[in-house]
Write a protein that holds these residues in place. Structure first.
Motif, PDB file in Angstrom:
ATOM      1  N   UNK A  31       3.107   5.803  -3.033  1.00 11.68           N
ATOM      2  CA  UNK A  31       4.356   6.631  -3.398  1.00 11.68           C
ATOM      3  C   UNK A  31       4.373   6.763  -4.790  1.00 11.68           C
ATOM      4  N   UNK A  32       3.942   5.706  -5.763  1.00 10.93           N
ATOM      5  CA  UNK A  32       3.680   5.891  -6.866  1.00 10.93           C
ATOM      6  C   UNK A  32       2.626   6.994  -7.554  1.00 10.93           C
ATOM      7  N   UNK A  33       1.848   7.334  -6.539  1.00 10.53           N
ATOM      8  CA  UNK A  33       0.715   8.028  -6.786  1.00 10.53           C
ATOM      9  C   UNK A  33       1.097   9.655  -6.639  1.00 10.53           C
ATOM     10  N   UNK A  34       1.866   9.794  -5.369  1.00  7.72           N
ATOM     11  CA  UNK A  34       1.990  11.116  -4.902  1.00  7.72           C
ATOM     12  C   UNK A  34       3.493  11.712  -5.101  1.00  7.72           C
ATOM     13  N   UNK A  35       4.466  10.595  -5.494  1.00  8.52           N
ATOM     14  CA  UNK A  35       5.774  11.047  -5.809  1.00  8.52           C
ATOM     15  C   UNK A  35       6.403  12.056  -4.994  1.00  8.52           C
ATOM     16  N   UNK A  36       6.399  11.406  -3.673  1.00 12.06           N
ATOM     17  CA  UNK A  36       7.230  12.203  -2.565  1.00 12.06           C
ATOM     18  C   UNK A  36       8.573  12.477  -3.115  1.00 12.06           C
ATOM     19  N   UNK A  37       9.048  13.388  -2.629  1.00  9.34           N
ATOM     20  CA  UNK A  37      10.587  13.718  -2.814  1.00  9.34           C
ATOM     21  C   UNK A  37      11.375  12.953  -1.793  1.00  9.34           C
ATOM     22  N   UNK A  38      12.374  12.223  -2.473  1.00 13.98           N
ATOM     23  CA  UNK A  38      13.336  11.275  -1.353  1.00 13.98           C
ATOM     24  C   UNK A  38      14.584  12.072  -1.514  1.00 13.98           C
ATOM     25  N   UNK A  39      14.756  12.809  -0.319  1.00 16.21           N
ATOM     26  CA  UNK A  39      16.088  13.112  -0.044  1.00 16.21           C
ATOM     27  C   UNK A  39      16.996  12.472   0.381  1.00 16.21           C
ATOM     28  N   UNK A  40      18.220  12.187  -0.296  1.00 18.22           N
ATOM     29  CA  UNK A  40      19.130  11.178   0.080  1.00 18.22           C
ATOM     30  C   UNK A  40      20.590  12.011   0.183  1.00 18.22           C
ATOM     31  N   UNK A  97       0.966  -1.185   0.031  1.00 16.93           N
ATOM     32  CA  UNK A  97       0.045   0.049   0.010  1.00 16.93           C
ATOM     33  C   UNK A  97       1.017   1.266  -0.172  1.00 16.93           C
ATOM     34  N   UNK A  98       1.839   1.207   0.753  1.00 17.59           N
ATOM     35  CA  UNK A  98       2.883   2.375   0.835  1.00 17.59           C
ATOM     36  C   UNK A  98       3.354   2.639  -0.674  1.00 17.59           C
ATOM     37  N   UNK A  99       4.018   1.523  -1.266  1.00 13.00           N
ATOM     38  CA  UNK A  99       4.540   1.933  -2.613  1.00 13.00           C
ATOM     39  C   UNK A  99       3.412   2.357  -3.618  1.00 13.00           C
TER      40      UNK A  99
END
Length: 334
Positions: free
Chosen positions: A295-304, A290-292
């Motif tokens: 994430x594919x729906x909302x495209x959170x910015x992943x800061x790395x 469900x989280x993935x």
């Protein structure tokens, strides 16, 4: 294969990680052999290295936010073919037969096993994982961006669900590292107002850039009462702080696997008016799926913050000292 192992659990300054050459793992029936592309660095890895999380086996290879490609399938294994991109997360296996598994709460299975704790994890060139517990991953997203989703994202999603945030509610987040920065974005995308409390000035700046309504110090009161809160920082002293910030009927979910001792609570100030304190224990595979999807729906910015594989010890030290913005990731290609 080249790997890092927890040789002598202790403070990160004592360098508990040791680089080692290990035999290539061999997948058993039902397992995949996976060649690691990227492994994100989780605070749970730090707890294991420092001994807060007691090691379950000697010289364990940590790491449970793995993006890699299937190198081989074990005997009698149905799974994605070699070359497929997959993700390996914290939950490695469950019994599938106990009352918890049968009612959909496999995260509470007494026989559950975990990647990088019960079995060697992703601080290595190769690892094995049960085919039924890996996640298919897209090809069009960088591995460095995907890796933090596999624990930071998934456990943050479960913590958000456990916090019982009402639609359009006011969410407080205490601590703002890898998991929190993803959870905040999902909550905001779903309509929540998010207030962040954290000791790091850089993390407060990041929270505001990602859409938080406010960002203050870790013990500061939020600008309005909270409908729900999540404690990501492993600091028990913040439990009464967060409970006191809740509105009537609010819920505090504690997201970490390790927490320092909680001070004495005052019933009237912290729990009365139906405030609720909850723990979060691992996750189910359904949480991950469900989280993935979200994430594919909302495209959170992943800061790395990337580190070469050779700098795994430095990545843990930086995490311990709050020098990491977003999520630290180990890059196998250096």
């Amino acid at each position: 294969m080249d790997a890092w192992v927890v040789a002598r659990p202790g403070p990160v300054a004592t360098r508990p990680l040791e680089r080692a050459e290990l035999p290539d793992p061999v997948p058993r029936s039902g397992e995949l052999l996976i060649r690691v592309e990227v492994c994100a660095v989780c605070r749970t890895d730090l707890h294991l290295a420092e001994g807060d999380l007691p090691p379950r086996r000697p010289r364990t290879v940590p790491g449970h936010e793995v993006v890699g490609r299937v190198a081989a399938l074990g005997p009698d294994t149905a799974g994605p073919p070699p070359g497929s991109r997959v993700g390996v997360a914290w939950l490695r296996s469950t019994c599938g037969r106990c009352r918890y598994c049968l009612r959909g709460a496999e995260n509470l299975c007494p026989a559950s096993a975990y990647t990088g704790w019960d079995a060697d994890g992703g601080y290595a060139e190769l690892l094995t994982a049960p085919a039924a517990y890996v996640y298919p991953l897209p090809e069009d997203v960088p591995a460095e961006t995907l890796a933090p989703l596999l624990c930071a994202g998934i456990i943050g999603y479960r913590a958000l669900a456990r916090a019982d945030l009402p639609p359009g509610g006011r969410l407080g987040i205490y601590g703002f590292g890898a998991s929190a920065h993803l959870t905040a974005q999902i909550a905001i995308a779903e309509g929540a107002t998010v207030h962040v409390m954290t000791r790091s000035a850089a993390a407060r700046d990041l929270a505001l850039r990602l859409g938080a309504a406010s960002a203050g110090g870790s013990a500061d009161p939020p600008p309005e009462p909270l409908d729900a809160a999540i404690l990501f920082a492993p600091v028990g002293d913040l439990v009464p702080v967060a409970l006191a910030a809740l509105d009537r009927g609010g819920t505090l979910a504690v997201a970490g696997i390790h927490l320092t001792d909680i001070p004495v609570l005052n019933y009237q100030r912290h729990l009365f008016q139906e405030r609720t304190l909850r723990s979060v224990t691992a996750n189910t595979r359904e949480d991950g799926r469900e989280f993935l999807r979200l994430a594919s729906l909302h495209h959170p910015r992943v800061t790395t913050t990337p580190y070469p594989f050779a700098a795994a010890g430095r990545a843990l030290a930086d995490l311990a000292a709050d020098r990491v913005e977003g999520a630290a990731v180990l890059l196998m290609d250096g």
